[in-house]
Scaffold this active site. Structure first.
Site, PDB file in Angstrom:
ATOM      1  N   GLY A 148       1.377   4.275   3.875  1.00 29.13           N
ATOM      2  CA  GLY A 148       2.395   3.574   3.100  1.00 29.13           C
ATOM      3  C   GLY A 148       3.284   4.530   2.341  1.00 29.13           C
ATOM      4  CG  ASN A 169      -0.885   3.299  -4.034  1.00 30.16           C
ATOM      5  OD1 ASN A 169      -0.841   2.140  -3.623  1.00 30.16           O
ATOM      6  ND2 ASN A 169      -2.030   3.950  -4.164  1.00 30.16           N
ATOM      7  N   GLY A 228       0.819  -1.212   0.000  1.00 27.85           N
ATOM      8  CA  GLY A 228       0.000   0.000   0.000  1.00 27.85           C
ATOM      9  C   GLY A 228       0.847   1.253   0.000  1.00 27.85           C
ATOM     10  N   GLY A 250      -1.366   7.436   1.557  1.00 25.16           N
ATOM     11  CA  GLY A 250      -1.535   7.414   2.998  1.00 25.16           C
ATOM     12  C   GLY A 250      -0.293   7.056   3.782  1.00 25.16           C
ATOM     13  CB  SER A 308      -6.834  -0.183  13.518  1.00 23.43           C
ATOM     14  OG  SER A 308      -7.819   0.724  13.991  1.00 23.43           O
ATOM     15  CE1 TYR A 337      -9.613  -1.262   8.989  1.00 23.58           C
ATOM     16  CE2 TYR A 337     -10.305  -0.425  11.130  1.00 23.58           C
ATOM     17  CZ  TYR A 337      -9.372  -0.471  10.107  1.00 23.58           C
ATOM     18  OH  TYR A 337      -8.202   0.228  10.199  1.00 23.58           O
TER      19      TYR A 337
END
Length: 318
Positions: free
Chosen positions: A27, A23, A21, A25, A151, A176
């Protein structure tokens, strides 16, 4: 440990870091931190075009960044296996694997392999990726790290082993939370299994970013067409959220700090663990439930077809 910032990241020259990830946020910001410290960063992205755009952004602040954009769709186990095989072919070793990518609170859908998407992407894709790259991690000349991004909402999570994919009952936030609990159960179980066979050159840790203002919060409302929820998320991000650059620091700390130990959990140490500088914290009691972790491991092996070559257990001499 207080006030640990990007300026404190140890030199990463000669090290290879894989970030899923990468690309956007957390990451993307983590990639900037690693590249600025001298690492070669393999940017594992579902879209290589978005990855190349992100790499160009990194080079605006780190002109000499050593970046390698590669396709890796965590919702497709064949893509995960292909990505890992190419990395093993092209790199002598992987020093850090950041299992960072994820989706949050989206309407129910399924991955290419038929898994509920949040559980499939957030946990199963990373379980498979880590297993495929374990040999490359063990080839690191120093201590390799596997960092699993969880999280604070893992505290809400429960492992619904009789309905892992939400086929009978689905709540986007419960799904989630389950996936984020799975991230920590996996991180801690991996560290225990490595210890059990005497593997001391790979360390597995967990982390969380607190409340970081990223596009992740918008994907659920956008996917469901809820403009009210989208507006509420935008307000919350503006008022409560910290920047992604700061939110990425717990992951970078977990990946690079020389004092980190296996099985630890790093997050922001400020207001309600939502903001601030990285600190080692305590995760929920459920995240340390070893029978659940062992069951999750077995289920994950069965679902992904990936088994870990950990070797024989160490037997203490009398």
């Amino acid at each position: 440990m207080s006030n640990w910032t990007a300026a404190d990241v140890p030199d990463q020259s000669g090290r290879t870091v894989v970030v899923t990830g990468a690309n956007s946020g957390l990451g993307l910001e983590g990639t900037k931190h690693f590249a600025d410290a001298g690492a070669t960063v393999v940017m594992a992205c579902r879209s290589t075009s978005k990855g190349e755009s992100a790499a160009a952004e990194v080079r605006q602040t780190v002109p000499d960044a050593d970046l390698d954009v590669r396709e890796c769709d965590l919702a497709d186990l064949d893509s995960v296996a292909s990505f890992a095989a190419d990395v093993r072919d092209d790199y002598a070793a992987v020093d850090v694997l950041c299992n960072n990518a994820g989706v949050m609170a989206i309407p129910r859908s399924e991955t290419t392999d038929g898994f509920e998407t949040q559980f499939g992407v957030n946990h199963l894709g990373h379980f498979a990726l880590t297993g495929h790259l374990l040999g490359a991690l063990r080839a690191s000349e120093g201590e390799a790290r596997v960092v699993s991004q969880s999280s604070g909402l893992h505290e809400r999570g429960e492992m619904e082993f009789d309905d892992l994919h939400g086929e009978r009952s689905y709540d986007r936030w419960d799904a989630y939370a389950q996936s984020k609990l799975a991230n920590l159960l996996f991180a801690y179980e991996l560290d225990r299994r490595l210890d059990a066979v005497g593997v001391d050159d790979v360390t597995s840790v967990g982390c969380h970013p607190g409340y970081s203002s990223t596009n992740l919060q918008y994907r659920g409302p956008e996917a469901s067409g809820s403009w009210l929820r989208l507006a509420m998320m935008r307000v919350a991000n503006a008022v409560v959220g910290q920047s992604p650059r700061v939110g990425a620091l717990p992951m970078v700390y977990a990946a690079t700090h020389p004092g980190i130990e296996g099985g630890e959990y790093v997050g922001p140490g400020g207001l309600m663990d939502m903001r601030g500088y990285p600190a080692v914290q305590e995760s929920s009691e459920r995240s340390h439930d070893e029978p659940s972790a062992q069951r999750l491991w077995e289920v994950s092996e069965a679902l992904t077809g990936v088994t870990y070559a950990l070797g024989e257990p160490v037997v203490a001499e009398d």
